[in-house]
Design a protein around this motif. Structure first.
Motif, PDB file in Angstrom:
ATOM      1  N   PRO A  60     121.205 -42.670 -44.831  1.00  0.00           N
ATOM      2  CA  PRO A  60     121.976 -41.690 -44.053  1.00  0.00           C
ATOM      3  C   PRO A  60     122.244 -42.114 -42.616  1.00  0.00           C
ATOM      4  O   PRO A  60     123.313 -41.825 -42.074  1.00  0.00           O
ATOM      5  CB  PRO A  60     121.094 -40.430 -44.104  1.00  0.00           C
ATOM      6  N   SER A  61     121.284 -42.795 -41.982  1.00  0.00           N
ATOM      7  CA  SER A  61     121.441 -43.125 -40.567  1.00  0.00           C
ATOM      8  C   SER A  61     122.625 -44.055 -40.308  1.00  0.00           C
ATOM      9  O   SER A  61     123.268 -43.958 -39.249  1.00  0.00           O
ATOM     10  CB  SER A  61     120.153 -43.759 -40.029  1.00  0.00           C
ATOM     11  N   ILE A  62     122.936 -44.942 -41.239  1.00  0.00           N
ATOM     12  CA  ILE A  62     124.088 -45.823 -41.049  1.00  0.00           C
ATOM     13  C   ILE A  62     125.384 -45.017 -41.120  1.00  0.00           C
ATOM     14  O   ILE A  62     126.322 -45.235 -40.342  1.00  0.00           O
ATOM     15  CB  ILE A  62     124.095 -46.954 -42.097  1.00  0.00           C
ATOM     16  N   TRP A  63     125.431 -44.055 -42.038  1.00  0.00           N
ATOM     17  CA  TRP A  63     126.605 -43.201 -42.152  1.00  0.00           C
ATOM     18  C   TRP A  63     126.754 -42.312 -40.919  1.00  0.00           C
ATOM     19  O   TRP A  63     127.873 -42.110 -40.417  1.00  0.00           O
ATOM     20  CB  TRP A  63     126.511 -42.346 -43.421  1.00  0.00           C
ATOM     21  N   PHE A  64     125.642 -41.788 -40.411  1.00  0.00           N
ATOM     22  CA  PHE A  64     125.707 -40.974 -39.195  1.00  0.00           C
ATOM     23  C   PHE A  64     126.168 -41.812 -38.002  1.00  0.00           C
ATOM     24  O   PHE A  64     126.920 -41.331 -37.150  1.00  0.00           O
ATOM     25  CB  PHE A  64     124.356 -40.331 -38.901  1.00  0.00           C
ATOM     26  N   ALA A  65     125.702 -43.054 -37.940  1.00  0.00           N
ATOM     27  CA  ALA A  65     126.153 -43.944 -36.872  1.00  0.00           C
ATOM     28  C   ALA A  65     127.657 -44.158 -36.973  1.00  0.00           C
ATOM     29  O   ALA A  65     128.366 -44.185 -35.960  1.00  0.00           O
ATOM     30  CB  ALA A  65     125.421 -45.274 -36.953  1.00  0.00           C
ATOM     31  N   GLY A  66     128.151 -44.292 -38.206  1.00  0.00           N
ATOM     32  CA  GLY A  66     129.588 -44.437 -38.408  1.00  0.00           C
ATOM     33  C   GLY A  66     130.365 -43.229 -37.912  1.00  0.00           C
ATOM     34  O   GLY A  66     131.446 -43.362 -37.310  1.00  0.00           O
ATOM     35  N   VAL A  67     129.815 -42.042 -38.135  1.00  0.00           N
ATOM     36  CA  VAL A  67     130.454 -40.806 -37.658  1.00  0.00           C
ATOM     37  C   VAL A  67     130.500 -40.795 -36.130  1.00  0.00           C
ATOM     38  O   VAL A  67     131.531 -40.453 -35.525  1.00  0.00           O
ATOM     39  CB  VAL A  67     129.707 -39.571 -38.187  1.00  0.00           C
ATOM     40  N   LEU A  68     129.399 -41.165 -35.499  1.00  0.00           N
ATOM     41  CA  LEU A  68     129.356 -41.177 -34.036  1.00  0.00           C
ATOM     42  C   LEU A  68     130.328 -42.199 -33.457  1.00  0.00           C
ATOM     43  O   LEU A  68     130.949 -41.961 -32.415  1.00  0.00           O
ATOM     44  CB  LEU A  68     127.926 -41.463 -33.558  1.00  0.00           C
ATOM     45  N   VAL A  69     130.453 -43.331 -34.129  1.00  0.00           N
ATOM     46  CA  VAL A  69     131.427 -44.337 -33.695  1.00  0.00           C
ATOM     47  C   VAL A  69     132.842 -43.778 -33.820  1.00  0.00           C
ATOM     48  O   VAL A  69     133.679 -43.935 -32.921  1.00  0.00           O
ATOM     49  CB  VAL A  69     131.283 -45.630 -34.519  1.00  0.00           C
ATOM     50  N   TYR A  70     133.115 -43.102 -34.925  1.00  0.00           N
ATOM     51  CA  TYR A  70     134.451 -42.501 -35.116  1.00  0.00           C
ATOM     52  C   TYR A  70     134.736 -41.454 -34.040  1.00  0.00           C
ATOM     53  O   TYR A  70     135.879 -41.309 -33.583  1.00  0.00           O
ATOM     54  CB  TYR A  70     134.536 -41.847 -36.500  1.00  0.00           C
ATOM     55  N   LEU A  71     133.706 -40.741 -33.626  1.00  0.00           N
ATOM     56  CA  LEU A  71     133.873 -39.709 -32.602  1.00  0.00           C
ATOM     57  C   LEU A  71     134.029 -40.285 -31.200  1.00  0.00           C
ATOM     58  O   LEU A  71     134.164 -39.538 -30.231  1.00  0.00           O
ATOM     59  CB  LEU A  71     132.686 -38.742 -32.641  1.00  0.00           C
ATOM     60  N   GLY A  72     133.978 -41.610 -31.096  1.00  0.00           N
ATOM     61  CA  GLY A  72     134.261 -42.238 -29.812  1.00  0.00           C
ATOM     62  C   GLY A  72     133.085 -42.877 -29.127  1.00  0.00           C
ATOM     63  O   GLY A  72     133.195 -43.302 -27.963  1.00  0.00           O
ATOM     64  N   LEU A  73     131.950 -42.976 -29.815  1.00  0.00           N
ATOM     65  CA  LEU A  73     130.755 -43.537 -29.174  1.00  0.00           C
ATOM     66  C   LEU A  73     130.490 -44.988 -29.563  1.00  0.00           C
ATOM     67  O   LEU A  73     129.365 -45.466 -29.465  1.00  0.00           O
ATOM     68  CB  LEU A  73     129.531 -42.666 -29.514  1.00  0.00           C
ATOM     69  N   GLY A  74     131.531 -45.677 -30.003  1.00  0.00           N
ATOM     70  CA  GLY A  74     131.364 -47.095 -30.339  1.00  0.00           C
ATOM     71  C   GLY A  74     130.931 -47.913 -29.139  1.00  0.00           C
ATOM     72  O   GLY A  74     130.162 -48.873 -29.269  1.00  0.00           O
TER      73      GLY A  74
END
Length: 292
Positions: free
Chosen positions: A140-154
């Motif tokens: 799950p943590s990799i998917w959550f990281a992907g969500v945060l990146v999509y939200l602009g936190l890359g």
């Protein structure tokens, strides 16, 4: 200065190789005690699969799904303050990985996906990405990281990944950077704080110890990755400032190469006395952890 995810990954690769060179010079990187032929295969395949395929694919899939269903939220958190971004990643990524890891030692079916990581009878930076190929795809943590990146936190993830992977690689290495600091009395208060904050070789090696009666082993605890604080907070911490006498899995049948990489596609071996091809090519020898 802003880093791209690609630049961040390159820096992590350099750090990973740096620890590899350190082990090559100090603790025989390619000739660990009790290693088998299968160990090298599992480590190469799982490392390449995660870094080249699984993690990039998850980021792409999350981005594609976001643009398809929630395009209005793309980059919504791009101007978030650093402290807030850090809090989001620590909770949604690192703490989530703690619970995923803890669950992997609590449920038999999930442990079969994680067992490859513990099957090695040694510690090394080689183990950092060693897992069943499906384990990381489901994490799950990799998917959550992907969500945060999509939200602009890359922009923040790029720096966060460097710090987190440096801690994790150092915690797995058998060149123990924390050992010399424990011997300096003046640093006792500092190390007391450090070992309760991030994963160190001593705390993480305990999680990989083979025998439950070894005082330095905490196989059912010390689950933290970046932050060991989660173990302290949730009652799974054991701090001994020592290192296990041996590593690996106790009281389970030996795992085949296919089982380590592709369970449940490849069935679990249930024969305690099975002879696994390529297993234990060298005789066990006394284990030594090199001080950093």
């Amino acid at each position: 200065m802003q880093l791209t995810t690609a630049q961040s990954s390159l820096i992590v690769a350099i750090i990973y190789l740096g620890f590899g060179l350190l082990e090559l010079a100090r603790t025989r990187l390619f000739a660990k005690a009790e290693q088998s032929r299968d160990d090298g295969i599992v480590e190469i395949v799982s490392t390449l699969a995660l870094t080249i395929l699984t993690q990039p694919a998850i980021l792409l899939v999350v981005g594609a799904l976001g643009q398809r269903f929630l395009p209005q939220y793309e980059g919504a958190l791009a101007t978030l303050p650093v402290v807030a971004a850090l809090a989001l990643f620590l909770v949604c990524e690192d703490m989530m990985q703690y619970w995923w890891h803890r669950a992997s030692h609590s449920f038999a079916w999930l442990y079969n996906l994680h067992r490859a990581h513990h099957n090695a009878r040694y510690m090394s930076m080689r183990l950092v990405y060693r897992n069943n190929l499906l384990y990381y795809a489901m994490m799950p943590s990799i998917w959550f990281a992907g969500v945060l990146v999509y939200l602009g936190l890359g922009w923040f993830y790029a720096f966060y990944l460097i710090v987190k992977m440096t801690v994790i690689i150092g915690a797995h290495s058998d060149v123990a950077w924390d050992a010399p600091f424990y011997r300096i009395k003046a640093l006792a208060p500092v190390m007391w704080l450090v070992e309760r904050t991030i994963s160190t070789p001593a705390t993480h090696h305990a999680h990989h110890g083979r025998h439950a009666d070894d005082p330095a082993v905490n196989y059912k605890g010390n689950f933290g990755n970046l932050l060991f604080f989660w173990d302290v907070l949730f009652g799974t911490a054991k701090i001994t400032r020592g290192y296990p006498q041996s590593y690996g899995v106790e009281n389970l049948p030996p795992a085949t190469l296919g089982q380590q990489l592709l369970w449940p596609i490849v069935p679990e071996n249930k024969d305690m006395h099975a002879v696994i091809p390529g297993a234990l090519v060298a005789q066990p020898e006394p284990r030594a952890v090199a001080a950093g």
